[in-house]
Design an enzyme around this catalytic site. Sequence first.
Site, PDB file in Angstrom:
ATOM      1  N   ASP A   1       0.799  -1.278   0.011  1.00  0.00           N
ATOM      2  CA  ASP A   1       0.196  -0.136   0.044  1.00  0.00           C
ATOM      3  C   ASP A   1       0.892   1.295   0.001  1.00  0.00           C
ATOM      4  O   ASP A   1       1.950   1.319   0.658  1.00  0.00           O
ATOM      5  CB  ASP A   1      -0.957   0.068   1.272  1.00  0.00           C
ATOM      6  CG  ASP A   1      -1.837  -1.089   1.206  1.00  0.00           C
ATOM      7  OD1 ASP A   1      -2.203  -1.750   0.295  1.00  0.00           O
ATOM      8  OD2 ASP A   1      -2.239  -1.740   2.460  1.00  0.00           O
TER       9      ASP A   1
ATOM     10  N   LYS B   1      -7.022  11.079  10.432  1.00  0.00           N
ATOM     11  CA  LYS B   1      -6.666  10.199   9.059  1.00  0.00           C
ATOM     12  C   LYS B   1      -7.173  10.572   8.043  1.00  0.00           C
ATOM     13  O   LYS B   1      -6.846  10.851   6.882  1.00  0.00           O
ATOM     14  CB  LYS B   1      -6.283   8.670   9.409  1.00  0.00           C
ATOM     15  CG  LYS B   1      -6.100   7.800   8.284  1.00  0.00           C
ATOM     16  CD  LYS B   1      -5.833   6.289   8.445  1.00  0.00           C
ATOM     17  CE  LYS B   1      -5.675   5.522   7.328  1.00  0.00           C
ATOM     18  NZ  LYS B   1      -5.382   4.147   7.688  1.00  0.00           N
TER      19      LYS B   1
ATOM     20  N   ASP C   1      -4.383   2.551  -4.646  1.00  0.00           N
ATOM     21  CA  ASP C   1      -3.055   2.896  -4.378  1.00  0.00           C
ATOM     22  C   ASP C   1      -2.482   1.787  -3.699  1.00  0.00           C
ATOM     23  O   ASP C   1      -1.636   1.944  -2.662  1.00  0.00           O
ATOM     24  CB  ASP C   1      -2.903   4.009  -3.412  1.00  0.00           C
ATOM     25  CG  ASP C   1      -3.946   4.009  -2.304  1.00  0.00           C
ATOM     26  OD1 ASP C   1      -4.787   2.960  -2.217  1.00  0.00           O
ATOM     27  OD2 ASP C   1      -4.006   4.777  -1.507  1.00  0.00           O
TER      28      ASP C   1
END
Length: 977
Positions: free
Chosen positions: A678, A753, A910
């Site tokens: 990742d 986040k 991603d």
Amino acid sequence: MASTASYSPSPTSQWRTQKLPKRFNFYVIHNQEFGKLSQSSSLSTSSFPKTLKLPVIHMPINNIQSQTTVCVSTDENLEELVNLQKIPNGFLNKESNKRVFIQDPPWVSSLFMNSLFVRAKQVQGVRREFREIERRRRYAMLRRRQIKAETEAWEQMVEEYRELEREMCEKKLAPNLPYVKKLLLGWFEPLRQAIEKEQNAETTVKHRAAFAPHIDSLPADKMAVIVMHKLMGLLMMGGKEERCVQVVQAAVQIGMAVENEVRIHNFLEKTKKLQKHMTGAQSQEDMSKETMILRKRVKSLIKRNRVVEVRKLMKSEEPESWGRDTQAKLGCRLLELLTETAYVQRPVDQSADTPPDIRPAFRHVFKIATRDPGKNIVKKYGVIECDPLVVAGVDRTVKQMMIPYVPMLVPPKKWRGYDKGGYLFLPSYLMRTHGSRRQQDAVRGVPTKQMQQVYEALDTLGSTKWRVNKRILNVVESIWAGGGNIAGLVDRKDVPIPELSNSDDIMEVKKWKWKVRKSKKINQELHSQRCDTELKLSVARKLKDEEGFYYPHNLDFRGRAYPMHPHLNHLSSDLCRGILEFAEGRPLGKSGLRWLKIHLASLYAGGVEKLCYDARLAFVENHIHDILDSANNPLNGNRWWLNAEDPFQCLAACINLSEALKSSSPHTVISHLPIHQDGSCNGLQHYAALGRDSMEAAAVNLVAGEKPADVYTEIALRVDHIIRGDSIKDPAIDPNALLAKLLIDQVDRKLVKQTVMTSVYGVTYVGAREQIKRRLEEKGLIDDDRLLFTASCYAAKVTLAALGELFQAARGTMTWLGDCAKVIALENQPVRWTTPLGLPVVQPYFKTQRHVIRTSLQILALQREGDAVEVRKQRTAFPPNFVHSLDGSHMMMTAVACRDAGLQFAGVHDSFWTHACDVDQMNRILREKFVELYSLPILEDLLENFQKSYPALTFPPLPKRGDFNLREVLESPYFFN
């Protein structure tokens, strides 16, 4: 050595020897010349296989020259056997005699071995041929099933209803049917009759065109099934409305489904006529490819390599699209017929002497839209409302619903154009344009050669073969049957609705009403989540016994790839990712075993994923007992895996690692598990590469470090520092002081986040506020809703300010992109650009135009793309859309390179996946492709393209670029990890 023994490579060859009078032993004749010969290949043990057993050859030795190696007898009749001109003195010396066996010369052994190799190759060739025949047979069978699934789905559903009707009449099976199946079966025949009556009605062409166009284009039974299943599917998908769906949405969806089925139906009916008109003299071999395929309707669509021709025939004879107006009119009329014929009955209370409670299953009602502040205009919209009795059983029987666009049993068609690729017969489009005609025209107008890399990437993603992990599915089914509510699965029970107390206090009543609204909202969300879970599980159940299946992929308008199947796919939740695995297995190998352990630790998370690799390996070693227990007793053991952030994926990794550790040779254990790599806040990684800023590059792991840099923790520390500073201020001077005190010890990595992750994608203050509000709600430390809202507002402002301080270069690039977009949008033009892989992008943000049509059910206001652009949306959306187009390009470049290297590859924007044994190779490739991508003058090319397209406009200068060396990415172990 001369030999009279006959030899044939055939296994059945006969060895014939001259009979000798008596038993004798063979001895080597010693001679000075023998030394030379003894070193030759004819006597060398290496010249003949040691394991090969050959018969001893008795050879006549007449006329043998003295310089030749000879075998003779020491019997009395030696002279009768051998007649030599000169026998060496040592010949008859028994002490020097040695007993030996005859060995053939090299050409004999060579001939024999060559014959074995030839036969082995022949056998291998035959085996390969049989394997290829079996592979083709298997592929043809799967292709038949795939074509049938795509073209006969609705017809099979009709047959199922008719069969159920027959069984119900004959055997009275209705009580055993699932609840929703009973409802649909009860609605089917009345609706079919109503549609048939409408089809046979003697109405004028004008009236039918106005209210029910194309209603006679399908058999009534098939149309009835489409209406029922489409409406129930929309109700189960959930949405903003409780137990209802907007008429506009339902009508258009039903109209589109009918149109798609009409195309297939008309095509198959036409081919049946072709079959009838064929001359009797025409042989089976002379039949056209199309006719062979179409014989006996869809069952004839089984011949290999014929689907391409069939698609061409369909394409050449397809009528023009109906359009949204026609779809909506037909959909509304069918909905109206359903509301008139579908009823539901409450279960009869045997003790009560009351008539049965029968009422309509659906109602057409109007709702009032939320009023705009400061405006007195009241807007109404129509909905189809579902009776509570229908809702009661829906989420438990979703598996009865038909799901289109399921994963394919054979690899998807390769992409060759905008509508050429993907599914064999179902409409498939390269890009999800959502009705943007400008984007469609841009993609259609691009030369095929320019789009080749995009096509190859989508083909690569679609060719990855998946299968269902049955062990994980069994665990999920057990939890779901037990009521869910663990491992991230939704609770299958509703929350109780609070009862009104006997108090007459107005404030108490208001508080009760607020709690009731909140409970109903929670239950509505639970219902939607339960339906979603059932949809995912129903697909998994259908596919669990398949050897493998494939996901056709297409793009959004920015160039990001997505599976076309919406439910059970690897882009979805932990549940889906845990259930899915690669169909092809590969040995772990030494590096693969290491990556499997790292992967397991990362899935467990809880801060472990931010440790260095060695620390993650140590974490796994310290929890070996828990891992083995989780694998052996996932539900009856200590259930350590349930503590993981991604529990089902963690359990799958525990099972795979357990298999390896139990094996005597762990490195040879076959693994089907996809291992993830990742990106570290990937959006900021792309901005750091664009701006070449060294500090930002280090913050997002573009630079090698001893452990992963964690930008989320860095921002959380900055936010916490600011909040603690504000908390000691005087509340009379700074009103944020009270809010800051409230938030002390609540700021952590998880709180910020999502906001940090989406900041580079253009998250607004409102979006950041809602993200932080949800995280604070999860903590449950602030009960008052108003206080929660104001605290979220304050935390969002502080978080965005901290982001601006740390990522100034990224902010500069974002601002430049937004300014360029504003310059273009003010000219009433959409922002256009071409990705590094040649994909044209047109931002689809235009002011919509309302288009009113009259239907049999109500007046509908359809929205369509207008000519005026939305300037603000064009400006704010361009920076995130541009970066999305770049991360999509990186993923597609990596996919093609992995395919060329022989790797299995799956991508989730991603996050890149491959087998454990291939992670090192994929890591090298994805870094090389990232460097290759950003070695291009991306921003310079973009500005040049803008200036060429709009020569009269003035664009701001390019932002300053830093001195970061891109090649450092190649040595960064945590760039993707």
